[in-house]
Design a protein around this motif. Sequence first.
Motif, PDB file in Angstrom:
ATOM      1  N   HIS A   1      10.530  -5.552  11.772  1.00 35.83           N
ATOM      2  CA  HIS A   1      10.054  -4.187  11.533  1.00 35.83           C
ATOM      3  C   HIS A   1      10.038  -3.227  12.548  1.00 35.83           C
ATOM      4  O   HIS A   1      10.350  -2.091  12.176  1.00 35.83           O
TER       5      HIS A   1
ATOM      6  N   ARG B   1      13.595  -2.126  12.619  1.00 35.36           N
ATOM      7  CA  ARG B   1      13.825  -1.039  11.524  1.00 35.36           C
ATOM      8  C   ARG B   1      13.293   0.224  11.845  1.00 35.36           C
ATOM      9  O   ARG B   1      13.763   1.346  11.413  1.00 35.36           O
TER      10      ARG B   1
ATOM     11  N   ARG C   1      15.418   9.173  -5.856  1.00 33.66           N
ATOM     12  CA  ARG C   1      14.747   8.970  -4.687  1.00 33.66           C
ATOM     13  C   ARG C   1      15.533   9.337  -3.542  1.00 33.66           C
ATOM     14  O   ARG C   1      14.952  10.030  -2.474  1.00 33.66           O
TER      15      ARG C   1
ATOM     16  N   LYS D   1      12.701   4.659   6.901  1.00 28.25           N
ATOM     17  CA  LYS D   1      11.308   4.637   6.353  1.00 28.25           C
ATOM     18  C   LYS D   1      10.705   5.973   6.900  1.00 28.25           C
ATOM     19  O   LYS D   1      10.067   6.094   7.914  1.00 28.25           O
TER      20      LYS D   1
ATOM     21  N   TYR E   1       9.023   9.418   0.456  1.00 25.39           N
ATOM     22  CA  TYR E   1       8.011   9.150  -0.491  1.00 25.39           C
ATOM     23  C   TYR E   1       7.457  10.405  -1.077  1.00 25.39           C
ATOM     24  O   TYR E   1       7.199  10.202  -2.346  1.00 25.39           O
TER      25      TYR E   1
ATOM     26  N   GLU F   1      16.376   0.605  -6.319  1.00 29.89           N
ATOM     27  CA  GLU F   1      14.808  -0.055  -6.106  1.00 29.89           C
ATOM     28  C   GLU F   1      14.035   0.266  -7.024  1.00 29.89           C
ATOM     29  O   GLU F   1      14.145   1.020  -8.231  1.00 29.89           O
TER      30      GLU F   1
ATOM     31  N   THR G   1       8.266   1.238  -4.730  1.00 26.39           N
ATOM     32  CA  THR G   1       8.691   1.258  -3.232  1.00 26.39           C
ATOM     33  C   THR G   1       9.013  -0.394  -2.894  1.00 26.39           C
ATOM     34  O   THR G   1       8.402  -0.794  -2.033  1.00 26.39           O
ATOM     35  N   MET G   2       9.686  -0.743  -3.756  1.00 24.81           N
ATOM     36  CA  MET G   2      10.155  -2.084  -3.387  1.00 24.81           C
ATOM     37  C   MET G   2      11.716  -2.258  -3.613  1.00 24.81           C
ATOM     38  O   MET G   2      12.236  -1.728  -4.610  1.00 24.81           O
TER      39      MET G   2
ATOM     40  N   LEU H   1      16.237   1.050   1.113  1.00 26.43           N
ATOM     41  CA  LEU H   1      15.639   0.780   2.236  1.00 26.43           C
ATOM     42  C   LEU H   1      16.076  -0.983   2.550  1.00 26.43           C
ATOM     43  O   LEU H   1      15.757  -1.462   1.454  1.00 26.43           O
TER      44      LEU H   1
ATOM     45  N   GLY I   1      14.867  -3.721   3.059  1.00 28.50           N
ATOM     46  CA  GLY I   1      13.315  -4.557   2.919  1.00 28.50           C
ATOM     47  C   GLY I   1      13.442  -5.866   3.775  1.00 28.50           C
ATOM     48  O   GLY I   1      14.296  -6.428   3.727  1.00 28.50           O
ATOM     49  N   ILE I   2      12.322  -6.097   4.659  1.00 33.24           N
ATOM     50  CA  ILE I   2      12.262  -7.267   5.269  1.00 33.24           C
ATOM     51  C   ILE I   2      11.890  -8.537   4.111  1.00 33.24           C
ATOM     52  O   ILE I   2      12.461  -9.464   4.573  1.00 33.24           O
ATOM     53  N   THR I   3      11.177  -8.172   3.190  1.00 36.90           N
ATOM     54  CA  THR I   3      11.030  -9.193   2.157  1.00 36.90           C
ATOM     55  C   THR I   3      12.263  -9.500   1.440  1.00 36.90           C
ATOM     56  O   THR I   3      12.465 -10.516   1.160  1.00 36.90           O
TER      57      THR I   3
ATOM     58  N   THR J   1      10.606  -6.920  -4.311  1.00 36.86           N
ATOM     59  CA  THR J   1       9.982  -7.551  -3.300  1.00 36.86           C
ATOM     60  C   THR J   1       9.570  -6.426  -2.354  1.00 36.86           C
ATOM     61  O   THR J   1      10.235  -5.373  -1.727  1.00 36.86           O
ATOM     62  N   GLY J   2       8.420  -6.493  -1.502  1.00 36.91           N
ATOM     63  CA  GLY J   2       7.987  -5.753  -0.449  1.00 36.91           C
ATOM     64  C   GLY J   2       6.665  -6.254   0.340  1.00 36.91           C
ATOM     65  O   GLY J   2       6.034  -7.357  -0.224  1.00 36.91           O
ATOM     66  N   THR J   3       6.526  -6.022   1.439  1.00 43.64           N
ATOM     67  CA  THR J   3       5.128  -6.353   2.058  1.00 43.64           C
ATOM     68  C   THR J   3       3.910  -6.381   1.399  1.00 43.64           C
ATOM     69  O   THR J   3       3.223  -7.255   1.609  1.00 43.64           O
TER      70      THR J   3
HETATM   71  C1  LIG Z   1      11.242   2.511  -0.553  1.00 44.51           C
HETATM   72  C2  LIG Z   1      10.885   1.073  -0.193  1.00 44.51           C
HETATM   73  N1  LIG Z   1      11.601  -0.003  -0.536  1.00 44.51           N
HETATM   74  C3  LIG Z   1      11.543  -1.274  -0.021  1.00 44.51           C
HETATM   75  C4  LIG Z   1      10.427  -1.577   0.551  1.00 44.51           C
HETATM   76  C5  LIG Z   1      10.317  -3.097   0.897  1.00 44.51           C
HETATM   77  O1  LIG Z   1      10.302  -3.387   2.292  1.00 44.51           O
HETATM   78  P1  LIG Z   1       9.576  -4.469   2.983  1.00 44.51           P
HETATM   79  O2  LIG Z   1       9.839  -5.633   2.288  1.00 44.51           O
HETATM   80  O3  LIG Z   1      10.084  -4.368   4.301  1.00 44.51           O
HETATM   81  O4  LIG Z   1       7.992  -4.333   2.876  1.00 44.51           O
HETATM   82  C6  LIG Z   1       9.381  -0.761   1.003  1.00 44.51           C
HETATM   83  C7  LIG Z   1       8.288  -1.151   1.350  1.00 44.51           C
HETATM   84  O5  LIG Z   1       8.356  -0.882   2.985  1.00 44.51           O
HETATM   85  C8  LIG Z   1       9.731   0.739   0.491  1.00 44.51           C
HETATM   86  O6  LIG Z   1       8.784   1.607   0.943  1.00 44.51           O
END
Ligand SMILES: Cc1ncc(COP(=O)(O)O)c(C=O)c1O
Length: 362
Positions: A90, A93, A185, A195, A200, A231, A234-235, A255, A257-259, A299-301
């Motif tokens: 994180h 990133r 987006r 990010k 957003y 996407e 926000t995933m 983005l 994503g870490i997930t 997938t997302g945090t």
């Molecule tokens: C636009 C967007 N895409 C994807 C993700 C998923 O990223 P992460 O898995 O690192 O939370 C997020 C959340 O942070 C996001 O804001």
Amino acid sequence: METIQYNIKERTSKVVLPESLGFGKIFTDHMFEMDYNEKNGWHNPSIRPVEDLWMHPATMFIHYGQAVFEGLKAFKQKSGDIVLFRADKHFERLNNSSRRVCIPEIDVDFAIEALKELINIDKNWIPTKHGDSLYIRPFIYGSDPFLGVKPAKEYKFIILLSPVGAYYPEGFKPVKILVTDEYVRAVRKGLGECKTPANYAASLLAGQEAVKRGFTQVLWLDGVEQKYIEEVGTMNIFINLKDEIVTPKLNGSILPGITRRSVIEILKEWKMNIVERDITINELVDTYEKGNLVSVFGTGTAAIISSVGWLTFKNKQMILNDGKPGELDVKLFNEITSIHYGLKKDKHNWIIPVEQKEIVNL
Ligand SMILES: Cc1ncc(COP(=O)(O)O)c(C=O)c1O
């Protein structure tokens, strides 16, 4: 790097968390703060009580959006151990995002140590219920007052902590998604992989209109042709087809994503056919019509895994897996959350322990 200065609040009562925490509404007692200027670089690290920020009305980021942020989590495991999930990735990133908007990078190891110190001080705020966690919001913004469009000369780096509830308090619930070809987006070579607040802001109207029409969120297509899937809300998105699992390859507007990264690693470990490639919305519709679409999930945090139960593109309405969560979606959700809460061995070295120390006045 300088040593952290402490200004710790004296607590007279125990931390009592409400039964239902929700998301991003409650903040702990303290925050980490550090300043940047051209002469001293990053300096003045401190942990101090959370309070309103004073800022001049000409503060640069308010006008031109020069800011970056992250979202990660800490968990209290059954054993009482406190752990961070992939905090290194994180903060790396955060630095990648910073580079794109001309913000000076931070030292990742120092940021992790500072975060551990902050968590230790506010450790009584970490919820213990399975599914609950401590959401961590690091952010950096251009802080000097000036109305010209150019990179700021001064910055602030802050880490805020917020206890949050389980994303699915009533169980894993699929969402209703509208594919938008009316709004985009982000675009390649723009800010999509970063990010930063602008992305957003760009997403709000589409989300709001989708909610008005009875959907949970939108699925984003590419910014040039509105053809390729990018996407969901926000995933990041995964499309589970009969013979492969596809996630759009990182192209500059998605983005990283870490997930997403964790899910790819787990699927490879499970010897499943995970492919990072371009996939169009028309291919998805075709696959659905042929009966070869097994499930779609984000997938997302925040949610970890979010199943898509209903997907609408123009006049085509698709019901996925009878509106029930896909088997793979649930399996991945259970795998990742088991690693978070220490119920499964962390074979990947994703977990970073926070050593606990006694803090006076807590
Ligand atoms: C636009 C967007 N895409 C994807 C993700 C998923 O990223 P992460 O898995 O690192 O939370 C997020 C959340 O942070 C996001 O804001």
